[in-house]
Enzyme design. Sequence first.
Site, short mmCIF file in Angstrom:
data_model
loop_
_atom_site.label_atom_id
_atom_site.label_comp_id
_atom_site.label_asym_id
_atom_site.label_seq_id
_atom_site.Cartn_x
_atom_site.Cartn_y
_atom_site.Cartn_z
N GLY A 10 16.40 -4.62 0.33
CA GLY A 10 16.47 -4.99 -1.07
C GLY A 10 15.94 -6.38 -1.35
CG ASP A 55 1.93 0.75 7.26
OD1 ASP A 55 2.84 0.52 6.44
OD2 ASP A 55 1.43 -0.14 7.98
CE LYS A 106 -3.66 -1.93 2.94
NZ LYS A 106 -4.27 -1.71 4.29
CB THR A 119 10.76 -6.52 -0.59
OG1 THR A 119 10.74 -6.83 0.80
CG2 THR A 119 9.34 -6.50 -1.12
CG PHE A 143 9.81 2.32 11.20
CD1 PHE A 143 9.90 1.17 10.43
CD2 PHE A 143 8.56 2.87 11.44
CE1 PHE A 143 8.76 0.58 9.90
CE2 PHE A 143 7.42 2.29 10.91
CZ PHE A 143 7.52 1.13 10.15
CB VAL A 144 10.51 7.49 8.08
CG1 VAL A 144 11.84 8.01 8.59
CG2 VAL A 144 10.68 6.72 6.78
CG ASP A 172 13.80 -2.15 4.25
OD1 ASP A 172 13.58 -3.02 3.39
OD2 ASP A 172 13.19 -2.07 5.33
N1 HPA Z 1 8.44 2.91 7.42
C1 HPA Z 1 7.30 2.29 7.02
N2 HPA Z 1 7.30 1.11 6.40
C2 HPA Z 1 8.49 0.52 6.19
C3 HPA Z 1 9.70 1.11 6.59
C4 HPA Z 1 9.67 2.37 7.24
O1 HPA Z 1 10.70 2.96 7.63
N3 HPA Z 1 10.69 0.27 6.22
C5 HPA Z 1 10.08 -0.78 5.62
N4 HPA Z 1 8.77 -0.66 5.60
MG MG Z 2 3.90 -1.20 5.92
#
Ligand code: HPA
Ligand code: MG
Length: 230
Positions: free
Chosen positions: A152, A206, A81, A154, A199-200, A150
């Site tokens: 890689g 999300d 998403k 995925t 994490f952002v 991140d």
């Molecule tokens: N934020 C949100 N979703 C994510 C992140 C993140 O930093 N890293 C991988 N999925």
């Molecule tokens: Mg997510």
Amino acid sequence: RFPVCTGSAASMDNMGMKRGIVIKDDWPGYSLDLFTYPEHYHEDIESVYIPHGVIMNRIERLARYILDDFTENIMVLCVLKGGYKFCADLVEFIKVQGRNSNKYLETRVEFIRLKSYVNDQSTQELHIIGSRDLSFLCGKSVLIVEAMVDTGKTMKALLKHVETFQPKMVKVAGLLVKRVPTMTESLTDYVGFEIPNRFVVGYALDYNEYFRDLNHICVISSTGKLKYKI
Ligand code: HPA
Ligand code: MG
């Protein structure tokens, strides 16, 4: 605590197409007081990491790179998403700039849904949990649009999946690419921002489905992490 200008946010000498705008490890983000954001999140975020306007300006630039590289209609594969805002804005900029430069390339958007995160941790398995038949990608120029790259892992799995449909060309646009130690070769052709391994949330990214409605990319607070933990 917070810098008052953008001076130290990104390093100029590292700007470029391969790494995008490089945000350094010590960038704390902007004080929340300097921006507006949904009131219901006021305890849940710590700082504005990348303001919405900067995100938009960078996406406009990525659209230009993409228009310069593609020569025929673009099959856009939006990774849901998290990628929905990035994809919508990127495609819009590709259309506007195409019209303005007499290189109008048709865009067709298809969606694929992946999930690998619970709380702020990556799970081992990659799930492709929603995808239509992608056989129309055969012989076409494909642009994968993903908000976050991140480890890689995925992206590697997704690329492999897409290749099975024998497209003519595949490029990857990643709005955010994390600087992680395990990162191998770069799989992302168009990078918006290279960010530290933290994490952002926001701009459709999300934390357990929260914060997608935040326009800026923000750093979540410990209160926020606890409040929305599952
Ligand atoms: N934020 C949100 N979703 C994510 C992140 C993140 O930093 N890293 C991988 N999925
Ligand atoms: Mg997510």
